[in-house]
Design a protein around this motif. Structure first.
Motif, PDB file in Angstrom:
ATOM      1  N   GLY A  97    -141.656  14.603 -27.649  1.00  0.00           N
ATOM      2  CA  GLY A  97    -142.336  15.796 -27.141  1.00  0.00           C
ATOM      3  C   GLY A  97    -143.810  15.721 -27.438  1.00  0.00           C
ATOM      4  N   THR A  98    -144.489  14.799 -26.793  1.00  0.00           N
ATOM      5  CA  THR A  98    -145.868  14.476 -27.160  1.00  0.00           C
ATOM      6  C   THR A  98    -146.795  15.675 -27.128  1.00  0.00           C
ATOM      7  OG1 THR A  98    -146.255  13.799 -24.868  1.00  0.00           O
ATOM      8  CG2 THR A  98    -145.696  12.082 -26.451  1.00  0.00           C
ATOM      9  N   ALA A  99    -146.625  16.561 -26.144  1.00  0.00           N
ATOM     10  CA  ALA A  99    -147.549  17.693 -26.042  1.00  0.00           C
ATOM     11  C   ALA A  99    -147.396  18.653 -27.210  1.00  0.00           C
ATOM     12  CB  ALA A  99    -147.318  18.441 -24.721  1.00  0.00           C
ATOM     13  N   GLU A 100    -146.245  18.607 -27.896  1.00  0.00           N
ATOM     14  CA  GLU A 100    -145.992  19.539 -28.981  1.00  0.00           C
ATOM     15  C   GLU A 100    -146.380  18.975 -30.346  1.00  0.00           C
ATOM     16  OE1 GLU A 100    -145.106  22.537 -28.203  1.00  0.00           O
ATOM     17  OE2 GLU A 100    -144.992  21.962 -26.097  1.00  0.00           O
ATOM     18  N   VAL A 101    -146.656  17.690 -30.428  1.00  0.00           N
ATOM     19  CA  VAL A 101    -146.969  17.074 -31.710  1.00  0.00           C
ATOM     20  C   VAL A 101    -148.488  17.080 -31.891  1.00  0.00           C
ATOM     21  CG1 VAL A 101    -146.701  15.041 -33.152  1.00  0.00           C
ATOM     22  CG2 VAL A 101    -144.942  15.618 -31.476  1.00  0.00           C
ATOM     23  N   ALA A 102    -148.979  18.050 -32.608  1.00  0.00           N
ATOM     24  CA  ALA A 102    -150.421  18.178 -32.784  1.00  0.00           C
ATOM     25  C   ALA A 102    -150.750  18.218 -34.266  1.00  0.00           C
ATOM     26  CB  ALA A 102    -150.933  19.442 -32.101  1.00  0.00           C
TER      27      ALA A 102
ATOM     28  N   HIS B 227    -153.766  15.881 -22.833  1.00  0.00           N
ATOM     29  CA  HIS B 227    -153.081  17.093 -22.410  1.00  0.00           C
ATOM     30  C   HIS B 227    -154.032  18.270 -22.233  1.00  0.00           C
ATOM     31  CE1 HIS B 227    -149.059  15.446 -22.558  1.00  0.00           C
ATOM     32  NE2 HIS B 227    -149.397  14.820 -23.660  1.00  0.00           N
ATOM     33  N   SER B 228    -153.604  19.241 -21.457  1.00  0.00           N
ATOM     34  CA  SER B 228    -154.474  20.347 -21.046  1.00  0.00           C
ATOM     35  C   SER B 228    -154.922  21.188 -22.225  1.00  0.00           C
ATOM     36  CB  SER B 228    -153.750  21.229 -20.026  1.00  0.00           C
ATOM     37  OG  SER B 228    -152.533  21.740 -20.565  1.00  0.00           O
ATOM     38  N   HIS B 229    -154.070  21.368 -23.258  1.00  0.00           N
ATOM     39  CA  HIS B 229    -154.485  22.207 -24.382  1.00  0.00           C
ATOM     40  C   HIS B 229    -155.639  21.573 -25.148  1.00  0.00           C
ATOM     41  CE1 HIS B 229    -151.842  19.395 -26.502  1.00  0.00           C
ATOM     42  NE2 HIS B 229    -152.413  19.775 -27.612  1.00  0.00           N
TER      43      HIS B 229
ATOM     44  N   THR C  78    -158.839  20.937 -31.588  1.00  0.00           N
ATOM     45  CA  THR C  78    -157.457  20.970 -32.055  1.00  0.00           C
ATOM     46  C   THR C  78    -157.233  19.958 -33.174  1.00  0.00           C
ATOM     47  OG1 THR C  78    -156.627  21.700 -29.921  1.00  0.00           O
ATOM     48  CG2 THR C  78    -155.048  20.618 -31.366  1.00  0.00           C
ATOM     49  N   TYR C  79    -157.849  18.782 -33.050  1.00  0.00           N
ATOM     50  CA  TYR C  79    -157.703  17.750 -34.069  1.00  0.00           C
ATOM     51  C   TYR C  79    -158.865  17.845 -35.040  1.00  0.00           C
ATOM     52  CZ  TYR C  79    -154.231  15.947 -30.819  1.00  0.00           C
ATOM     53  OH  TYR C  79    -153.143  15.815 -29.995  1.00  0.00           O
TER      54      TYR C  79
ATOM     55  N   PHE D 213    -152.581   6.970 -30.748  1.00  0.00           N
ATOM     56  CA  PHE D 213    -153.876   7.518 -30.339  1.00  0.00           C
ATOM     57  C   PHE D 213    -154.048   7.300 -28.840  1.00  0.00           C
ATOM     58  CE2 PHE D 213    -158.324   7.938 -29.641  1.00  0.00           C
ATOM     59  CZ  PHE D 213    -158.817   8.741 -30.646  1.00  0.00           C
ATOM     60  N   TYR D 214    -154.194   8.416 -28.097  1.00  0.00           N
ATOM     61  CA  TYR D 214    -154.299   8.334 -26.637  1.00  0.00           C
ATOM     62  C   TYR D 214    -155.603   8.984 -26.188  1.00  0.00           C
ATOM     63  CZ  TYR D 214    -149.436   7.147 -27.291  1.00  0.00           C
ATOM     64  OH  TYR D 214    -148.284   6.539 -27.713  1.00  0.00           O
ATOM     65  N   GLY D 215    -156.548   8.129 -25.799  1.00  0.00           N
ATOM     66  CA  GLY D 215    -157.842   8.620 -25.351  1.00  0.00           C
ATOM     67  C   GLY D 215    -157.810   9.064 -23.895  1.00  0.00           C
TER      68      GLY D 215
END
Length: 403
Positions: A139-144, A181-183, A190-191, A210-212
């Motif tokens: 769930g990549t979008a949820e892992v922040a 991602h949009s968020h 966020t980071y 790490f995804y640029g």
């Protein structure tokens, strides 16, 4: 006349029926300002007595009886006034009782918490439980990277949990940074660099994802990747989506990634690959055994310690696959995807002996003829109209293997 004698004369009990035999009418008088308990009126009058007769008929009382009857009436009036007062104060009394009950419930919870098995769980078992709470990378979008996520959340439960969490490096090893991602587009902060530094201090080995993205401000991405690169000696895994600005940082890692075992590289856009002729920083990675490179747009050579690889996953020309696989004596699993070729294969290409290969995915199936796999146990094929049965049968005969 004695009050007890007078009560018996009129058929009333000398003891209170509601308050119990331990209490007497004298005690009730302290509450109701009378020598007779109002709870007994009309309930315990003995049939056949004078008072019972007066209550249940229209017979007039004697002059000598009026004083007692009036005293009873006065007692009843006092009792009614008391009950009216209690009813009027009922909401306040209910609130007071509810508050008292809530306080007792809170105390009971706190007291029972002392007996909780959680307090007696050994630290090593807590660490195992905590490891299962880590978010999944699926769930990549949820892992922040945020304070509400595990393992940060675990540090907020109790002092003991905080100590166990901070003393368990494996809980901090997984680092997921995704700017796609949009968020993230809405909130690049966020980071947090400070949170990242704290996590890096707690971790021992690092698994970096790490995804640029070219779609947002590149400066925070570059700063974050530089921060992670300062700890490259502890990297065990690196999964990265590269932008052009990240490549120079990546190239500085040569001889600085001794613990790296798994590598996955992909590119953000085709423009990011422009001007990049090769990547050679991984050639001296002495622990690297698992490599995946996704060349969706254009093949960019990545120099690897191919002699030590056990797993291989790449999109490139068949000639490049064969060149690499000829140098991989330890390969156990391979994903061979032919890309950037209009026509696959050539009669001049030699067959590759992959003596230890057990699992193979290949696309298209037609290039099976270039491989010999005597130890193969599992085979997956992408079919484009080929005669699949004859291709597999030929592979089995040539390799002398049984799937």
């Amino acid at each position: 006349m004695d009050s007890g004698v007078e009560l018996k004369k009129f058929g009333l009990p000398s003891q209170c029926c509601e308050c119990g035999p331990q209490k007497s009418p004298a005690l009730c008088s302290a509450i109701f300002a009378t020598s007779i308990c109002p709870n007994c009126f009309g309930m315990s009058v003995t049939p056949g007595t004078r008072y019972h007769t007066l209550l249940n008929t229209n017979e007039p009382p004697d002059e000598s009886e009026l004083t007692f009857v009036r005293s009873v009436a006065s007692t009843v009036d006092a009792s009614l006034e008391y009950l009216d007062h209690e009813i009027a104060n009922l909401p306040e009394n209910v609130k007071r009782l509810e508050e008292k009950r809530a306080s007792l419930l809170s105390y009971r919870v706190r007291n029972n918490a002392i007996l909780s098995p959680l307090r007696r769980i050994p630290p090593e078992l807590l660490r195992e439980i905590f490891s299962w709470t880590m978010p999944s990378l699926e769930g990549t979008a949820e892992v922040a990277l945020c304070i509400e996520q595990t393992p940060w959340m675990l540090t907020q439960i109790s002092r003991r949990w905080r100590v166990v969490t901070f003393s368990t490096p494996s809980l901090w090893s997984q680092i997921f940074i995704d700017y796609r991602h949009s968020h993230i587009n809405r909130d690049p902060s966020t980071y947090s660099p400070s949170l990242m530094k704290a996590q890096l201090d707690c971790a021992q080995k690092l698994k970096i994802h790490f995804y640029g993205s070219q779609g947002i401000d590149l400066r925070p991405q570059i700063d974050m990747f530089k921060l992670l690169s300062q700890h490259s000696s502890r990297w065990e895994e690196l999964s990265v989506e590269l932008t052009a600005e990240m490549v120079p940082i990546l190239m500085t890692l040569r001889d600085r990634i001794p613990s790296l075992r798994r590598l996955w590289i992909q590119w953000s856009t085709v423009e990011d690959q422009t001007g990049v002729h090769s990547i050679d920083c991984f050639q001296t990675a002495s622990s690297l055994v698992d490599v995946g490179i996704f060349n969706d747009y254009r093949f960019v050579p990545v120099l690897l310690p191919v002699h030590q690889l056990t797993r291989y996953d790449m999109d490139c020309q068949l000639e490049e696959h064969i060149r690499i696989l000829k140098q991989t004596p330890n390969i156990i699993e391979a994903r061979i995807d032919i890309a950037f070729d209009e026509e696959v294969g050539s009669d001049s290409l030699e067959t590759v002996d992959l003596l230890g290969l057990r699992r193979l995915y290949i696309s298209p199936a037609g290039v099976l003829k270039y491989f010999k796999v005597p130890a193969l146990e599992e085979l997956a094929l992408d079919i484009y109209g080929e005669d699949i049965l004859s291709l597999v049968r030929s592979l089995l005969d040539r390799s002398s293997c049984s799937l």
